[in-house]
Design an enzyme around this catalytic site. Structure first.
Site, PDB file in Angstrom:
ATOM      1  N   ASP A  55      -0.205   5.102   0.794  1.00 47.03           N
ATOM      2  CA  ASP A  55      -0.444   6.185   1.748  1.00 47.03           C
ATOM      3  C   ASP A  55      -0.417   5.674   3.181  1.00 47.03           C
ATOM      4  OD1 ASP A  55      -0.834   8.252  -0.227  1.00 47.03           O
ATOM      5  OD2 ASP A  55      -2.674   7.200  -0.744  1.00 47.03           O
ATOM      6  N   ASP A  93       0.869  -1.169   0.000  1.00 43.99           N
ATOM      7  CA  ASP A  93       0.000   0.000   0.000  1.00 43.99           C
ATOM      8  C   ASP A  93       0.910   1.224   0.000  1.00 43.99           C
ATOM      9  OD1 ASP A  93      -2.473   1.507   0.345  1.00 43.99           O
ATOM     10  OD2 ASP A  93      -1.786   1.836   2.404  1.00 43.99           O
TER      11      ASP A  93
END
Length: 220
Positions: free
Chosen positions: A9, A7
């Protein structure tokens, strides 16, 4: 070969690129602060709480892309990388990516944030493969709409499986599959991989990871 999924952010980045893109445009005087900031914050809080209406958010977040020429947006993004993104990349995050690279793993960033914002960030990490929500383009310019399935929650699984199918592969073809994330929104995909890792996790993911015996690490 192993597959390492990241991932972006609040995982590889010590912050949220989507949120900061809006803040950057406000600072440049390209968005109305009064109109944009409150909604940006509200959507971000919905995301953290797991109640984000992804299509409403994308209508809001992608609209500014349609207001400017692609060449203008690309120039702005170069400034954005310097001012906002590189300060959010920690040495620990770079080292984690490099560890997987040295192991010969196939690397991918998989994120709900749109691919215009995230493409140059993936390049900064030296990660070739990116799945992000895809902004619609006509004649090389953004329309402000989304195309295809947003890579959010279960949409990440759908988009990843589509990408693997195009390569005539599946998750089971890899010796080991990893997924690093900070968010409980990513639990659907984390439950599918061999090695889920919670990175600076939100409270919901932290509790789940501890109960499931998953590693919990910090890249800050």
């Amino acid at each position: 070969m192993q597959l390492a999924l990241f991932d972006l952010d609040n995982t590889l980045l010590a912050g949220d690129s989507d949120f900061q893109w809006g803040q950057f445009l406000i600072a440049k005087g390209l968005l109305n602060e009064k109109e944009h900031l409150a909604r940006n914050i509200a959507f971000y809080e919905d995301y953290k709480a797991g109640r984000l209406d992804i299509h409403a958010f994308l209508d809001f977040q992608l609209k500014p892309l349609s207001a400017y020429k692609r060449s203008e947006l690309d120039a702005l993004h170069q400034e954005f990388m310097v001012e906002k993104i590189r300060p959010m990349i920690t040495g620990k995050a770079r080292a984690l990516v490099e560890k997987h690279r040295q192991n010969g793993d196939l690397l991918m960033i998989i994120t709900a944030t749109n691919s215009f914002v995230t493409g140059p960030i993936a390049h900064e990490f030296g990660i070739e493969h990116l799945i992000g929500t895809t902004p619609e383009e006509v004649g090389g310019e953004f329309t402000g709409k989304v195309t295809g399935t947003p890579s959010f929650q279960a949409g990440k699984i759908m988009r990843l499986n589509q990408w693997l199918a195009e390569r005539k592969q599946s998750l089971t073809d890899f010796e080991v599959t990893w997924f690093y994330s900070d968010s409980h929104n990513d639990l659907p995909l984390m439950k599918l991989v061999d090695k889920p890792v919670a990175v600076d996790p939100d409270p919901t993911l932290k509790t789940y990871a501890e109960e499931a015996g998953w590693p919990v690490i910090s890249l800050r």
